[in-house]
Design a protein around this motif. Structure first.
Motif, mmCIF file in Angstrom:
data_model
loop_
_atom_site.group_PDB
_atom_site.id
_atom_site.type_symbol
_atom_site.label_atom_id
_atom_site.label_comp_id
_atom_site.label_asym_id
_atom_site.label_seq_id
_atom_site.Cartn_x
_atom_site.Cartn_y
_atom_site.Cartn_z
ATOM 1 N N VAL A 145 0.848 -1.205 0.000
ATOM 2 C CA VAL A 145 0.000 0.000 0.000
ATOM 3 C C VAL A 145 0.877 1.246 0.000
ATOM 4 C CG1 VAL A 145 -1.679 1.337 1.344
ATOM 5 C CG2 VAL A 145 -1.944 -1.144 1.128
ATOM 6 N N GLU A 146 1.904 1.222 0.831
ATOM 7 C CA GLU A 146 2.795 2.389 0.911
ATOM 8 C C GLU A 146 3.492 2.653 -0.414
ATOM 9 O OE1 GLU A 146 2.791 4.435 3.416
ATOM 10 O OE2 GLU A 146 1.427 3.163 4.570
ATOM 11 N N LYS A 147 3.756 1.584 -1.144
ATOM 12 C CA LYS A 147 4.510 1.721 -2.391
ATOM 13 C C LYS A 147 3.630 1.923 -3.623
ATOM 14 C CE LYS A 147 6.866 -2.020 -1.461
ATOM 15 N NZ LYS A 147 7.753 -3.194 -1.450
ATOM 16 N N LEU A 148 2.323 2.065 -3.413
ATOM 17 C CA LEU A 148 1.429 2.241 -4.573
ATOM 18 C C LEU A 148 1.866 3.443 -5.408
ATOM 19 C CD1 LEU A 148 -2.116 1.593 -3.056
ATOM 20 C CD2 LEU A 148 -1.133 0.422 -5.047
ATOM 21 N N PRO A 149 1.883 3.303 -6.731
ATOM 22 C CA PRO A 149 2.275 4.440 -7.562
ATOM 23 C C PRO A 149 1.155 5.491 -7.618
ATOM 24 C CG PRO A 149 1.571 2.628 -8.943
ATOM 25 C CD PRO A 149 1.517 2.120 -7.527
ATOM 26 N N VAL A 150 1.522 6.723 -7.991
ATOM 27 C CA VAL A 150 0.524 7.771 -8.203
ATOM 28 C C VAL A 150 -0.422 7.297 -9.313
ATOM 29 C CG1 VAL A 150 0.184 10.195 -8.851
ATOM 30 C CG2 VAL A 150 2.240 9.519 -7.598
ATOM 31 N N PRO A 151 -1.736 7.402 -9.122
ATOM 32 C CA PRO A 151 -2.655 6.978 -10.201
ATOM 33 C C PRO A 151 -2.338 7.702 -11.505
ATOM 34 C CG PRO A 151 -3.866 7.400 -8.174
ATOM 35 C CD PRO A 151 -2.465 7.869 -7.934
ATOM 36 N N PRO A 152 -2.381 6.985 -12.622
ATOM 37 C CA PRO A 152 -1.982 7.595 -13.898
ATOM 38 C C PRO A 152 -2.781 8.852 -14.242
ATOM 39 C CG PRO A 152 -3.101 5.489 -14.241
ATOM 40 C CD PRO A 152 -2.812 5.593 -12.793
ATOM 41 N N GLU A 153 -4.055 8.911 -13.815
ATOM 42 C CA GLU A 153 -4.890 10.054 -14.192
ATOM 43 C C GLU A 153 -4.432 11.357 -13.553
ATOM 44 O OE1 GLU A 153 -5.921 7.295 -12.799
ATOM 45 O OE2 GLU A 153 -7.402 7.583 -11.207
ATOM 46 N N ILE A 154 -3.562 11.285 -12.555
ATOM 47 C CA ILE A 154 -3.104 12.555 -11.963
ATOM 48 C C ILE A 154 -1.592 12.707 -12.107
ATOM 49 C CG2 ILE A 154 -4.988 12.876 -10.314
ATOM 50 C CD1 ILE A 154 -3.063 11.755 -8.179
ATOM 51 N N ARG A 155 -0.974 11.824 -12.882
ATOM 52 C CA ARG A 155 0.487 11.786 -12.944
ATOM 53 C C ARG A 155 1.099 13.097 -13.434
ATOM 54 N NH1 ARG A 155 2.236 5.999 -14.731
ATOM 55 N NH2 ARG A 155 1.672 5.437 -12.602
ATOM 56 N N ASP A 156 0.401 13.770 -14.357
ATOM 57 C CA ASP A 156 0.988 14.981 -14.948
ATOM 58 C C ASP A 156 0.801 16.223 -14.097
ATOM 59 O OD1 ASP A 156 -0.081 13.851 -18.172
ATOM 60 O OD2 ASP A 156 1.756 13.449 -17.069
ATOM 61 N N LYS A 157 -0.117 16.129 -13.137
ATOM 62 C CA LYS A 157 -0.445 17.298 -12.340
ATOM 63 C C LYS A 157 0.511 17.453 -11.137
ATOM 64 C CE LYS A 157 -4.327 17.984 -14.697
ATOM 65 N NZ LYS A 157 -5.616 17.436 -14.245
#
Lengths: 419, 419
Positions: free
Chosen positions: A366-378
């Motif tokens: 859970v701690e290592k979950l990546p940033v969701p792709p839909e907000i990656r650019d923001k």
């Protein structure tokens, strides 16, 4: 009627979550809603109320214990339910135990009733809905009532509006009805059973909150009295949505289901806000849960998730299928990681097999979950640790059931008092 | 038109806060609202925009600097404003400087424009409303435009709907109008001037927020497109409220004013929530500000305060009089004490004399504030330290004014570029 015998029945009843919302009554005494509503009954294994009801000539008065604590039965809600169910009791005979109860005896005999939720009460998880559905169902079985579930639902309705929908499994509609005198035709019907839409996954986010909310019973009459929007909603908006929602459920059309479910939840909360003084049930965490689902849906183009919130800040989420549920859970856990030293298995309750689908074995994942792709650019997304107490993963489930195992009874078979 | 001369005008214009809300347009290009709105113009001394506009034959193109940073003028909003105001320019002559500008020259001359807010932009303090009102007013003075304030308001409207109300002081109504082609009759009128209701005190709570909000320009069209409530509100609710609000303002009836102001703010946010996807402008702090005012009013029986929120989380509060403002401020400071080491004079801006009325000399007095009597019997009230950045105490104020002191100009009188 004399003797030392005790007759006892134990039942389990589910919670239900509405997807077309009930808020406000056109008749307070009979609990007749201003509009029809549609709900999904949740799996008994994950959210349910267990109730034991007992009758004995030695009981001096009706008594009720909720989660071990004795409660007053003086409110109209209990009195109306008990009066109605008593009037429908039928002859009962048990030769073996030497018990013979005639129809008329039910009006004189007293009940002991004990009820227990397998989830915390007052967390907005529809405990009163499950509670009254279970009580009415158990009493009906005890008294040999011949009514079908829809007829029984008119009695549960007198206890709590949403309990009316708790007598059926699967997908349930509470019909408006036209009888002004007794409300006898304002009952629930099953639209589809719990096997109808097996792909659907339900995720409940139980939000941490220190805010004291105004109960539905207090809040809804304020909305009826003061919100210009509520009446427009009841008259012009809901009837169309009911038709569309029935069709969406019948054809398992998740896209329409999601659109209607989210819109109707938001509109219900809009009527709460349109109340004087305004009612706030959602908080910042609820808003963030909504944004999480909306962003996922926008990113995936075809809606993968839907949300609905009752008169509380907890989110009830629906996922199109197991794959969508895994996508959704990964995002929710990204935004809302648990407090330190929380075990993953105490953070995700109910059907834990969802964790495997989401590729999560332990809290480190859970701690290592990546940033969701839909907000990656923001801008870097914020994580809101500890804002959610726990999640429950569940599914549509059946209606109330009788428990044959006396070991699960909440009343002692000899004394008739809570174990 | 040749020469080295620069003609320059500097003006100040106020912010305004609506009490019957504008949200959504029936015509996007002309910025025609779906309903009428009413606002209060705020004192220039506490919240204002200063704008210097200059014209010179040596300027090669129209240019704009906002708070020192050059901005593009390519949007329709600016282009429409500039085109309209140019078409209304009149002959101008300054014998002393040897300047002679004919009506037709305004179409060929270019402007340099510089604008500055005395409050942070993007905090939801209606900066675009003040900005366009100021720009149009200053350009009109520069070009010797003969139009009255209501006529000018139709031009400011093309920049930002709420700027339409910024040309007048006091209490202002934006009239709906019926002209579909040019929107020439959708202007603002002054209901009462700023001296009309001298008792009224305005308190602004600038809320700390890390949430990025959707701008009004983006959000409102979504509501128009998706909210069933918005159209009902525009057609059935607002027209009645406009009549009642005009009467309440005329007769300084604070009780009615407060009731309508709060109800209309809440209903506006209800339409935002009824939007797909939903728009959240208020946050938990906004909700707590509302609860604080509602509790005070319930306790005092006669309403002492009112609140309204624009498309942002800041609270605009009105108090019946100085005494009520002091009561309200004490409560707000109880719930929202500043972060440690904050000086009281940097936490309460604007008219600081309110502090004396509230019996508060320094930050220690804030820390020692007693629990408000209306919650004394309940569970200990929570204090939300740091949730509010600062307060501004102000009052209704006049419309835009010309500044004769060239020292306050934002453009250099020789170069025509920002100082």
């Amino acid at each position: 009627m004399e003797g030392e015998w005790i007759l006892m029945v134990t039942a389990k009843a589910p919670s239900n979550i509405s997807v077309i919302k009930y808020w406000g009554k056109r008749n307070e005494a009979l609990i007749l809603a201003v509009n029809e509503s549609i709900s999904i009954t949740l799996d008994l294994n994950h959210l349910c109320t267990t109730t034991t009801v007992a009758v004995s000539p030695k009981f001096k008065k009706d008594r009720l214990w909720l989660n071990g604590k004795e409660m007053s039965l003086s409110s109209d809600r209990y009195q109306n339910c008990l009066r109605e169910i008593r009037s429908r009791g039928d002859d009962f005979e048990d030769d073996e135990k030497g018990i013979k109860i005639m129809k008329v005896d039910w009006m004189r005999l007293h009940f002991h009733m004990a009820s227990h939720n397998n989830f915390p009460t007052g967390t907005g998880l529809a405990s009163s809905a499950a509670g009254f559905a279970c009580l009415v169902f158990a009493l009906a079985k005890l008294m040999n009532v011949k009514d079908d579930m829809s007829q029984l639902s008119t009695i549960a309705r007198l206890g709590s509006g949403s309990a009316c929908r708790g007598l059926h499994g699967g997908f349930v509609k509470w019909v408006l009805g036209t009888d002004k005198k007794n409300g006898k035709d304002s009952f629930s019907i099953q639209l589809e059973d719990e096997k109808h839409w097996e792909d659907l996954v339900v995720l409940i986010a139980v939000v941490s909150s220190q805010q004291k909310e105004i109960s539905s019973a207090e809040g809804a009459p304020l909305t009826v009295a003061t919100s210009p929007f509520l009446h427009y909603r009841a008259k012009e908006v809901v009837p169309k949505r009911i038709v569309e929602m029935e069709r969406a459920i019948r054809s398992r059309d998740f896209t329409t289901f999601a659109k209607l479910t989210c819109a109707d939840s938001n509109q219900f909360h809009a009527t709460c806000l349109d109340t004087s003084p305004p009612l706030f049930y959602m908080n910042d965490t609820s808003h963030r849960i909504i944004n999480c689902v909306e962003k996922l849906n926008r990113h995936e183009e075809v809606p993968q998730g839907a949300y609905t919130f009752d008169a509380g800040c907890n989110g009830f989420l629906f996922a199109r299928d197991r794959k969508a549920a895994a996508l959704l859970l990964r995002r929710l856990l990204y935004y809302f990681p648990p407090n330190p030293d929380t075990d993953l298995s105490s953070y995700i309750l109910g059907d834990k097999s969802i964790l495997k689908d989401a590729g999560l074995e332990n809290i480190d994942d859970v701690e290592k979950l990546p940033v969701p792709p839909e907000i990656r650019d923001k801008v870097p997304a914020q994580r809101f640790r500890g804002n959610i107490n726990y999640f429950i993963c569940t599914r549509p489930g059946p209606g109330p059931v009788l428990l044959s195992d006396q070991g699960q009874a909440l009343l002692d078979p000899v004394t008739g008092f809570p174990k």
